[in-house]
Design a protein around this motif. Structure first.
Motif, PDB file in Angstrom:
ATOM      1  N   MET A 205      -8.134 -31.104 -34.399  1.00  0.00           N
ATOM      2  CA  MET A 205      -7.684 -31.017 -35.797  1.00  0.00           C
ATOM      3  C   MET A 205      -8.177 -32.342 -36.190  1.00  0.00           C
ATOM      4  O   MET A 205      -8.639 -32.518 -37.721  1.00  0.00           O
ATOM      5  CB  MET A 205      -6.437 -30.731 -36.222  1.00  0.00           C
ATOM      6  N   ARG A 206      -8.214 -33.296 -35.650  1.00  0.00           N
ATOM      7  CA  ARG A 206      -8.472 -34.844 -36.002  1.00  0.00           C
ATOM      8  C   ARG A 206     -10.011 -34.919 -36.490  1.00  0.00           C
ATOM      9  O   ARG A 206     -10.217 -35.670 -37.415  1.00  0.00           O
ATOM     10  CB  ARG A 206      -8.316 -35.822 -34.860  1.00  0.00           C
ATOM     11  N   ASP A 207     -10.822 -34.120 -35.863  1.00  0.00           N
ATOM     12  CA  ASP A 207     -12.385 -34.196 -36.153  1.00  0.00           C
ATOM     13  C   ASP A 207     -12.867 -33.038 -36.930  1.00  0.00           C
ATOM     14  O   ASP A 207     -13.932 -32.954 -36.952  1.00  0.00           O
ATOM     15  CB  ASP A 207     -13.025 -34.217 -34.692  1.00  0.00           C
ATOM     16  N   ILE A 208     -11.835 -32.434 -37.771  1.00  0.00           N
ATOM     17  CA  ILE A 208     -12.056 -31.302 -38.417  1.00  0.00           C
ATOM     18  C   ILE A 208     -13.124 -31.451 -39.699  1.00  0.00           C
ATOM     19  O   ILE A 208     -14.281 -30.696 -39.914  1.00  0.00           O
ATOM     20  CB  ILE A 208     -11.106 -30.567 -39.167  1.00  0.00           C
ATOM     21  N   ASP A 209     -13.457 -32.735 -40.053  1.00  0.00           N
ATOM     22  CA  ASP A 209     -14.373 -33.176 -40.988  1.00  0.00           C
ATOM     23  C   ASP A 209     -15.755 -33.081 -40.183  1.00  0.00           C
ATOM     24  O   ASP A 209     -16.726 -32.585 -41.034  1.00  0.00           O
ATOM     25  CB  ASP A 209     -14.032 -34.443 -41.354  1.00  0.00           C
TER      26      ASP A 209
END
Length: 291
Positions: free
Chosen positions: A111-115
């Motif tokens: 989720m940290r890298d969802i961007d």
């Protein structure tokens, strides 16, 4: 944890593993098998410290865009990734050059890298794969002790659905006499339906056991499942393919569910994940990336 310089980063099928070993502690992990010739303790994570340079060089020189896969042999979001951020930086390279991504994990650290996942999906295609094996949360903490539980992974799938990112579920393995039940199956299928997954990879009901993997599983059985090691030894001996006695009953439920919900299954999922979309080709901004 130790650092090495790898000779290459992409396989002929465009898969990559940034790490070697794992700290999730899943009791059934096939990657512990001795046939993979890992000379170091499994929890001593090997970090491919030059992965960024290798990946950037390969993608810059590729004539055609394709899907890049990661997570098959080693979870890209194990605990050390929180600080090292090697996976995130590789996703930045994939995003920069307009390649697609098929990424597999059990961890909500994704989720940290969802961007970046969302950006990749807009330019080409991003497929997020989550492993769901055990509906019961207490049992999940025994089988997959050092990673978020199934319900949290379901929440991740829901968030991907909200962002328009397609998802695939690995519903494997099933440990006979432990999680090979109708209740477990229907619980996970309910999560899949609610999260709008694109497909499910199953390949039957059971688990594979090799030398190294088997011994670790039995060690965990002795700790958390009294008498289960002896039951496996008596029932399955040293078989590689350990099938659930409930296989056909569960397969009927599973296949009916997938047909009714028009889900991709097994090889159809792999075909979908390898297919690079025919969109207007993305042209990266010129200039060197900083590592």
């Amino acid at each position: 944890m130790h650092f090495v310089n790898a000779k290459s980063i992409l396989s002929p099928q465009n898969g990559m593993n940034l790490y070697r070993g794992c700290t999730h502690g899943c009791i059934y992990c096939d990657s512990r098998s001795l046939c993979y010739h890992n000379p170091i303790p499994f929890e001593d994570i090997e970090v491919k410290q030059n992965a960024l340079e290798l990946l950037e060089n390969r993608l810059r020189c590729k004539r055609e865009k394709c899907m890049i896969g990661t997570g098959a042999m080693c979870d890209p979001y194990m605990h050390c990734e929180k600080d090292l951020r090697l996976t995130r930086r590789c996703l930045e390279i994939i995003d920069h050059y307009g390649f697609g991504l098929a990424i597999q994990t059990k961890s909500d650290l994704i989720m940290r890298d969802i961007d970046l996942l969302e950006s990749i999906n807009k330019k080409s295609k991003c497929v997020v794969q989550m492993t769901l094996t055990t509906y019961d949360e207490a049992l999940c903490r025994k089988i997959e002790p050092n990673v978020c539980t199934t319900h949290r992974r379901y929440e991740v799938l829901k968030e991907m659905q909200a962002r328009g990112i397609p998802t695939i579920v690995w519903m494997t393995p099933d440990l006979p006499f432990i999680n090979d039940t109708e209740e477990n199956l229907k619980g996970i299928l309910g999560y899949c339906k609610d999260a709008g997954v694109k497909g499910i990879i199953k390949f039957g009901f059971g688990v594979t056991l090799r030398e190294g993997d088997r011994e670790y599983l039995y060690k965990c059985f002795d700790r958390d499942f009294s008498g289960m090691k002896e039951r496996y030894q008596k029932t399955f001996g040293y078989a590689y393919q350990v099938n659930s006695p409930n296989h056909w009953q569960l397969w009927k439920i599973f296949s009916n569910f997938c047909r009714e919900n028009q889900l991709l299954v097994d090889n159809q999922c792999f075909e979908y994940m390898h297919e690079f979309p025919k969109k207007e080709e993305y042209q990266p901004v010129q200039g060197e990336l900083e590592f």
